[in-house]
Design a protein around this motif. Structure first.
Motif, short mmCIF file in Angstrom:
data_model
loop_
_atom_site.label_atom_id
_atom_site.label_comp_id
_atom_site.label_asym_id
_atom_site.label_seq_id
_atom_site.Cartn_x
_atom_site.Cartn_y
_atom_site.Cartn_z
N VAL A 58 20.39 46.50 35.99
CA VAL A 58 20.73 45.56 37.07
C VAL A 58 20.99 44.17 36.52
N ASP A 59 20.19 43.74 35.55
CA ASP A 59 20.37 42.40 34.98
C ASP A 59 21.74 42.26 34.32
N VAL A 60 22.17 43.28 33.58
CA VAL A 60 23.46 43.20 32.91
C VAL A 60 24.60 43.15 33.93
N ILE A 61 24.54 44.01 34.95
CA ILE A 61 25.63 44.07 35.93
C ILE A 61 25.66 42.81 36.80
N VAL A 62 24.51 42.45 37.35
CA VAL A 62 24.47 41.26 38.22
C VAL A 62 24.79 40.00 37.43
N GLY A 63 24.21 39.88 36.23
CA GLY A 63 24.50 38.71 35.42
C GLY A 63 25.97 38.62 35.05
N SER A 64 26.59 39.75 34.74
CA SER A 64 28.01 39.75 34.42
C SER A 64 28.84 39.33 35.60
N LEU A 65 28.53 39.83 36.78
CA LEU A 65 29.29 39.46 37.97
C LEU A 65 29.16 37.97 38.28
N ILE A 66 27.97 37.42 38.10
CA ILE A 66 27.79 36.00 38.37
C ILE A 66 28.57 35.16 37.37
N LEU A 67 28.52 35.50 36.09
CA LEU A 67 29.27 34.74 35.09
C LEU A 67 30.78 34.87 35.30
N ILE A 68 31.22 36.06 35.68
CA ILE A 68 32.64 36.25 35.96
C ILE A 68 33.06 35.37 37.13
N ALA A 69 32.24 35.34 38.18
CA ALA A 69 32.55 34.49 39.34
C ALA A 69 32.57 33.02 38.95
N VAL A 70 31.60 32.60 38.13
CA VAL A 70 31.54 31.20 37.68
C VAL A 70 32.80 30.83 36.91
N CYS A 71 33.32 31.77 36.13
CA CYS A 71 34.50 31.48 35.32
C CYS A 71 35.80 31.57 36.11
N VAL A 72 35.87 32.44 37.11
CA VAL A 72 37.12 32.70 37.81
C VAL A 72 37.34 31.75 38.98
N VAL A 73 36.28 31.42 39.70
CA VAL A 73 36.42 30.61 40.92
C VAL A 73 37.13 29.28 40.67
N PRO A 74 36.85 28.56 39.56
CA PRO A 74 37.55 27.27 39.36
C PRO A 74 39.06 27.39 39.26
N PHE A 75 39.59 28.56 38.91
CA PHE A 75 41.04 28.70 38.86
C PHE A 75 41.64 28.62 40.26
#
Length: 523
Positions: A58-75
């Motif tokens: 769960v930590d790997v999947i949830v953490g990955s999704l949060i980091l992906i969102a952090v990186c993608v949303v500013p675009f």
């Protein structure tokens, strides 16, 4: 430069609370709620999941999704981001501006929330205590990578999108979010099944080798005694952070030294509808005009309302024939997208009152072909993404999402490419502007049936590769097959679309006067 930016960022932090007392209270309440959500997201898995392996997954999947969102949303949303161009007048170099902006980027409220989430994550994972330095280093690298990635994605948006297309990009972001929500909900609910658990395990294994999942996989591997595996994950996240930091410095130089073409103040910028949102280039102007037609012309509205009828009839026929109800979910969306793209097969005749301007002005055929695709693509692509998530939810297996997206987008692009050729190769009389959309003019040349039949048959034949691979991937669910189906669908669709624009443009250039004669003979 760093000191100036630090003072500016501190002022921006306090600016959220300036104004009336009620505004300050609302801002404080919002930040408190967001902080509580960050703490809950970090602490809840450790409180609810007792199994260490499941918690690591769960930590790997949830953490990955949060980091992906952090990186993608500013675009998609960067209106509050500082730009290197704003400091171009300072007596310093673009490189110093970019480095100063990167160093001071930690003074933002979103970064504080990210650090709070990472801190609570490290404190609540007791298994990460041995060795402690691995977890601390991994979380610090995760924060540094997020900082660099946010600067890169926002810089790309400022460089590629700019103010002119910012509204369109934000709308696209909302569409992607809406399309993702049903898939996310279904993925969470199905993760507790054996098939879903296996898919989640495979996904976590892949994400652990990306900069998004590596910082959360490294502490768990170190706790298990796999020092080499943990070191490799830390190397992945550290290398990616360095690469993104270097890329940001390059982007900062490009943004700071870029000079936009000045706008003529005497040209009207408001009250022009779609023409305000597109630059003054041939294909974009044609796209704006086509979008205006589709919004106002009843002929196009009637065609759009008629498109969903065929899938409904097909569903009834398949249901009567005894087709499995679960597989019927695959039928409606590809058929709708095929008909939507096919509806352009006679667009030249529908645009008979303006086609002469393209020929008289020397507009290139490829620009005409590309511009006319704007309404269908702006409707079809969001429909394909949102509809694919709904289709996957009805199928009951989110693992087939790549294949479904490849199928739907591939069919849409193929039909658009075929229509781009047939609309200039075999035009036939269409209802004149202003007449009833149900009136068909008489024509002594080749009938409309031949053009309609051939264009539909060619579109179906060229859609077979994407459909075949997608259906195979849905029947035999594996990650490799689904990724292959996505690539085949997108690749074949883009190839046919590009060839359709090119071939249709060549035909347009060669037979412009004949097209005017065909489209004007019944006016």
């Amino acid at each position: 430069m760093v000191a100036r930016l630090l003072r500016l960022r501190v002022a921006l932090l306090g600016g959220s609370f300036r104004g009336s007392a009620s505004r300050g209270a609302r801002s404080a309440l919002v930040f408190v709620v967001l902080a509580a959500v960050a703490v809950a997201v970090a602490a809840a898995p450790a409180m609810l999941i007792a199994d260490g392996r499941a918690l690591a997954l769960v930590d790997v999947i949830v953490g990955s999704l949060i980091l992906i969102a952090v990186c993608v949303v500013p675009f998609f949303e960067n209106r509050r981001m500082l730009e290197p161009r704003q400091f171009a007048q300072y007596p310093t170099t673009p490189g110093a501006i970019g480095l100063s902006m990167l160093v001071t980027s930690f003074l933002t409220w979103p970064f504080f929330l990210l650090v709070l989430w990472l801190t609570v994550l490290g404190l609540t994972r007791t298994k990460w205590n041995g060795p402690v330095w691995v977890a601390a280093l991994a979380l610090v690298l995760a924060a540094v990578f997020a900082l660099c990635a946010v600067r890169v994605t926002s810089g790309l948006a400022q460089l590629l999108v700019g103010d002119r297309y910012a509204g369109i990009v934000r709308t696209l972001g909302v569409v992607l979010l809406v399309a993702f929500v049903p898939v996310a909900v279904f993925a969470v609910t199905s993760a507790f099944t054996p098939a879903g658990l296996k898919a989640a395990t495979d996904a976590a294994g892949v994400l652990s080798w990306t900069p998004f999942g590596a910082p959360f996989a490294a502490p768990d591997l170190a706790a298990q005694g796999d020092t080499a595996g943990a070191a490799m994950r830390l190397g992945v996240i550290a290398l990616c952070a360095i690469l993104f930091a270097a890329l940001w410095l390059v982007l900062a130089r490009a943004i700071a030294t870029r000079v936009d073409y000045p706008r003529d103040q005497n040209i009207a910028r408001t009250g022009l509808g779609w023409f305000e949102r597109f630059p003054a280039r041939p294909s974009q102007v044609i796209a704006a005009r086509e979008l205006t037609y589709w919004a106002r012309d009843p002929r196009y509205k009637v065609a759009l309302w008629a498109i969903p009828i065929a899938p409904i009839l097909m569903l009834v026929a398949f249901w009567v024939a005894g087709v499995e109800p679960r597989m019927l979910a695959l039928v409606p969306l590809p058929v709708i997208l095929l008909l939507l793209g096919w509806s352009l097969h006679n667009d030249v005749a529908m645009d008979s009152t303006a086609i002469w301007t393209h020929v008289a002005s020397g507009t290139r055929g490829s620009a005409d072909r590309a511009g006319r695709l704007a309404p269908v693509l702006m409707i079809g692509v969001p429909l394909a993404l949102i509809g694919s998530s709904i289709t996957v939810t009805l199928l009951g297996d989110w693992r087939v999402l790549p294949a479904v997206i490849g199928l739907n987008v591939g069919v849409l692009l193929v039909s658009c490419g075929v229509s781009s050729v047939f609309s200039v190769l075999m035009p036939y009389p269409a209802t004149r502007p202003g007449d009833s959309p149900f009136v068909q003019p008489q024509w002594s040349g080749s009938g409309s049936g031949m053009a309609q039949t051939l264009s539909m048959v060619v579109a179906i034949l060229l859609s077979i590769p994407a459909t075949w691979v997608a259906v195979s991937a849905i029947h035999d669910v594996t990650l490799t097959e689904n990724l292959l189906a996505l690539l085949v669908g997108l690749g074949s669709g883009v190839l046919v679309l590009v060839l359709g624009i090119f071939i249709g443009g060549k035909i347009f250039d060669r037979s412009g006067p004949e097209l005017i004669a065909v489209t004007q003979v019944f006016d």
